[in-house]
Write an enzyme that holds these catalytic residues in place. Structure first.
Site, PDB file in Angstrom:
ATOM      1  N   CYS A 113       0.816  -1.228   0.000  1.00 41.58           N
ATOM      2  CA  CYS A 113       0.000   0.000   0.000  1.00 41.58           C
ATOM      3  C   CYS A 113       0.845   1.271   0.000  1.00 41.58           C
ATOM      4  O   CYS A 113       0.330   2.362  -0.222  1.00 41.58           O
ATOM      5  CB  CYS A 113      -0.949  -0.012   1.196  1.00 41.58           C
ATOM      6  SG  CYS A 113      -1.826  -1.565   1.346  1.00 41.58           S
ATOM      7  N   HIS A 241      -3.430   6.688   2.389  1.00 41.30           N
ATOM      8  CA  HIS A 241      -3.842   5.355   1.956  1.00 41.30           C
ATOM      9  C   HIS A 241      -5.228   5.061   2.538  1.00 41.30           C
ATOM     10  O   HIS A 241      -5.472   5.269   3.729  1.00 41.30           O
ATOM     11  CB  HIS A 241      -2.822   4.313   2.428  1.00 41.30           C
ATOM     12  CG  HIS A 241      -3.288   2.911   2.230  1.00 41.30           C
ATOM     13  ND1 HIS A 241      -3.862   2.490   1.045  1.00 41.30           N
ATOM     14  CD2 HIS A 241      -3.299   1.837   3.066  1.00 41.30           C
ATOM     15  CE1 HIS A 241      -4.197   1.217   1.168  1.00 41.30           C
ATOM     16  NE2 HIS A 241      -3.879   0.807   2.378  1.00 41.30           N
ATOM     17  N   ASN A 271     -10.215  -0.933   0.179  1.00 37.24           N
ATOM     18  CA  ASN A 271      -8.768  -0.764   0.218  1.00 37.24           C
ATOM     19  C   ASN A 271      -8.184  -1.340  -1.081  1.00 37.24           C
ATOM     20  O   ASN A 271      -8.224  -2.555  -1.278  1.00 37.24           O
ATOM     21  CB  ASN A 271      -8.239  -1.501   1.455  1.00 37.24           C
ATOM     22  CG  ASN A 271      -6.731  -1.449   1.580  1.00 37.24           C
ATOM     23  OD1 ASN A 271      -6.031  -1.085   0.639  1.00 37.24           O
ATOM     24  ND2 ASN A 271      -6.228  -1.841   2.736  1.00 37.24           N
TER      25      ASN A 271
HETATM   26  O1  UT7 Z   1      -3.733  -1.812   3.354  1.00 37.94           O
HETATM   27  C1  UT7 Z   1      -3.061  -2.637   4.269  1.00 37.94           C
HETATM   28  C2  UT7 Z   1      -3.196  -2.023   5.561  1.00 37.94           C
HETATM   29  N1  UT7 Z   1      -4.333  -2.617   6.213  1.00 37.94           N
HETATM   30  C3  UT7 Z   1      -4.975  -1.913   7.141  1.00 37.94           C
HETATM   31  O2  UT7 Z   1      -4.690  -0.768   7.329  1.00 37.94           O
HETATM   32  C4  UT7 Z   1      -6.018  -2.600   7.988  1.00 37.94           C
HETATM   33  C5  UT7 Z   1      -5.900  -2.109   9.418  1.00 37.94           C
HETATM   34  N2  UT7 Z   1      -6.839  -2.731  10.285  1.00 37.94           N
HETATM   35  C6  UT7 Z   1      -8.163  -2.453  10.255  1.00 37.94           C
HETATM   36  O3  UT7 Z   1      -8.605  -1.670   9.464  1.00 37.94           O
HETATM   37  C7  UT7 Z   1      -9.039  -3.087  11.301  1.00 37.94           C
HETATM   38  O4  UT7 Z   1      -8.254  -3.705  12.277  1.00 37.94           O
HETATM   39  C8  UT7 Z   1     -10.046  -4.132  10.708  1.00 37.94           C
HETATM   40  C9  UT7 Z   1     -11.101  -3.428   9.908  1.00 37.94           C
HETATM   41  C10 UT7 Z   1      -9.289  -5.126   9.822  1.00 37.94           C
HETATM   42  C11 UT7 Z   1     -10.719  -4.897  11.824  1.00 37.94           C
HETATM   43  O5  UT7 Z   1     -11.363  -3.996  12.708  1.00 37.94           O
HETATM   44  P1  UT7 Z   1     -11.167  -4.126  14.292  1.00 37.94           P
HETATM   45  O6  UT7 Z   1     -12.027  -3.129  14.909  1.00 37.94           O
HETATM   46  O7  UT7 Z   1      -9.690  -4.053  14.550  1.00 37.94           O
HETATM   47  O8  UT7 Z   1     -11.754  -5.549  14.569  1.00 37.94           O
HETATM   48  P2  UT7 Z   1     -11.025  -6.800  15.203  1.00 37.94           P
HETATM   49  O9  UT7 Z   1     -10.088  -7.433  14.232  1.00 37.94           O
HETATM   50  O10 UT7 Z   1     -10.501  -6.418  16.540  1.00 37.94           O
HETATM   51  O11 UT7 Z   1     -12.264  -7.763  15.391  1.00 37.94           O
HETATM   52  C12 UT7 Z   1     -13.348  -7.428  16.246  1.00 37.94           C
HETATM   53  C13 UT7 Z   1     -14.390  -8.513  16.126  1.00 37.94           C
HETATM   54  C14 UT7 Z   1     -13.825  -9.928  16.228  1.00 37.94           C
HETATM   55  O12 UT7 Z   1     -14.748 -10.735  16.936  1.00 37.94           O
HETATM   56  P3  UT7 Z   1     -14.527 -11.065  18.488  1.00 37.94           P
HETATM   57  O13 UT7 Z   1     -13.187 -11.732  18.562  1.00 37.94           O
HETATM   58  O14 UT7 Z   1     -14.547  -9.741  19.195  1.00 37.94           O
HETATM   59  O15 UT7 Z   1     -15.692 -11.938  18.810  1.00 37.94           O
HETATM   60  C15 UT7 Z   1     -13.766 -10.392  14.816  1.00 37.94           C
HETATM   61  O16 UT7 Z   1     -13.847 -11.796  14.678  1.00 37.94           O
HETATM   62  O17 UT7 Z   1     -15.026  -8.440  14.838  1.00 37.94           O
HETATM   63  C16 UT7 Z   1     -14.983  -9.728  14.245  1.00 37.94           C
HETATM   64  N3  UT7 Z   1     -14.924  -9.541  12.797  1.00 37.94           N
HETATM   65  C17 UT7 Z   1     -16.035  -9.411  12.038  1.00 37.94           C
HETATM   66  N4  UT7 Z   1     -17.334  -9.428  12.338  1.00 37.94           N
HETATM   67  C18 UT7 Z   1     -18.220  -9.263  11.363  1.00 37.94           C
HETATM   68  C19 UT7 Z   1     -13.832  -9.457  11.980  1.00 37.94           C
HETATM   69  N5  UT7 Z   1     -14.224  -9.281  10.710  1.00 37.94           N
HETATM   70  C20 UT7 Z   1     -15.572  -9.249  10.723  1.00 37.94           C
HETATM   71  C21 UT7 Z   1     -16.541  -9.091   9.714  1.00 37.94           C
HETATM   72  N6  UT7 Z   1     -17.848  -9.096  10.075  1.00 37.94           N
HETATM   73  N7  UT7 Z   1     -16.224  -8.912   8.418  1.00 37.94           N
END
Ligand code: UT7
Length: 314
Positions: A113, A241, A271
């Site tokens: 990215c 980004h 993204n």
């Molecule tokens: O371009 C490369 C660079 N990439 C990035 O910049 C990505 C950076 N990271 C992010 O944008 C965020 O961390 C995400 C959008 C990927 C995830 O958001 P988050 O608020 O950090 O969520 P998390 O990974 O902490 O997950 C929270 C919960 C989890 O469930 P539990 O463990 O709390 O029960 C996940 O399993 O959300 C769950 N989860 C989802 N639920 C519904 C993860 N993906 C999904 C989904 N739908 N698609």
């Protein structure tokens, strides 16, 4: 030191647009979760289109907008992690599709990215070189991420999209350019194994990348301000980004800057990795928001883990 000027841009998106709702058929997710955690509402996925087709379409538009012919291009660089071939590079395929001259360097950059920001620095250095026989460079950011996405992994499949954008760039004494790049070898937070390896998809620890992203962006902005002498109040556009609305908002609020100076279009495209910064830039240009005199900070971060921060004058 000689600077660079972006004199024309163009973007290309696949025909197929996919709304958040479509993912509820594949994994346990919801439109509400995707929108509230990321800001994404839709993205585009290639069907028939090859990554090189997106590159060529974006490049043709950029050349037309710049008023430059393919024969005048002295350098062709594509920032991508999803080329159609390991070899030839996407840049060589663009060379073929556009009929660029054959005595020019054409190659790809893999910095995920951050790739377009890396590309700006590479182009700025090479445009000053005697090795180039023609005055303009073509820099493209392009991805077909749908090719390396696991549509059974809800933590990644809802995030990414396909697309491309291109810039025609020339050397200029009247337009300052400044860039800083970094990387930290880390495959744990984000990786995509090559074809032939088990599970050749994007794997990401979202929280780790989120933490890296907010630090990289904030540090990059502070570093650019310090090194260029351009105060944050003077910056017209922060072109970041487009990974997650919460990342951009976090940095904007931390630095106490107005939200309207942080352009966002990730709601429409998701993204698009190496394509996200140039697509944002191309749209700002279409909207007339990169007028002569505009000062912009570009901030990239992503797989590697890499980061890039660039100051551009339009
Ligand atoms: O371009 C490369 C660079 N990439 C990035 O910049 C990505 C950076 N990271 C992010 O944008 C965020 O961390 C995400 C959008 C990927 C995830 O958001 P988050 O608020 O950090 O969520 P998390 O990974 O902490 O997950 C929270 C919960 C989890 O469930 P539990 O463990 O709390 O029960 C996940 O399993 O959300 C769950 N989860 C989802 N639920 C519904 C993860 N993906 C999904 C989904 N739908 N698609």
């Amino acid at each position: 030191m000689q600077g660079i000027q972006i004199i024309g841009m163009g973007k290309a998106l696949p025909a197929r647009r996919v709304e958040n709702e479509a993912f509820t058929q594949m994994v346990e997710t919801s439109d509400e979760w995707i929108k509230s955690r990321t800001g994404i509402q839709s993205r585009y996925f290639c069907k028939e289109e090859r990554q090189m087709d997106l590159c060529a379409e974006a490049a043709r538009k950029a050349l037309a907008n710049a008023g430059v012919c393919p024969e005048e291009i002295g350098l062709c660089v594509v920032a991508t992690i999803t080329p159609d071939y390991h070899t030839p590079s996407s840049a060589c395929m663009v060379q073929k599709l556009l009929g660029l001259p054959e005595d020019i360097p054409a190659f790809d950059i893999n910095a995920a990215c951050s790739g377009f920001v890396y590309g700006l620095e590479v182009v700025s250095c090479m445009l000053g070189s005697d090795a180039l026989k023609r005055p303009y460079a073509l820099l493209i950011g392009a991805e077909k991420l749908s090719r390396i996405m696991n549509f059974q992994d809800r933590s990644t499949c809802v995030l990414f999209g396909d697309g491309a954008a291109a810039a025609v760039i020339r050397p200029s004494d009247a337009h300052r350019f400044f860039c800083r790049l970094g990387s930290q070898g880390n495959a744990e937070a984000l990786n995509a194994p090559g074809a032939g390896y088990p599970e050749p998809y994007i794997h990401m620890d979202g929280r780790k990348v989120f933490q890296f992203a907010v630090h990289a962006m904030e540090n990059g902005i502070r570093l650019l301000a310090k090194e260029t002498g351009v105060s944050l109040d003077e910056v017209d556009q922060f072109i970041c980004h487009q990974a997650n609305e919460r990342i951009i908002r976090h940095v904007q609020k931390k630095l106490k800057l107005p939200a309207e100076r942080f352009f966002m279009n990730l709601d429409q495209y998701g993204n698009t990795s190496g394509a996200s910064i140039p697509i944002a830039m191309a749209e700002l240009m279409e909207k007339g928001q990169l007028k002569p005199g505009t000062k912009a900070f570009c901030l990239g971060f992503g797989g590697g883990l890499t980061w890039g921060a660039a100051y551009l004058e339009f």
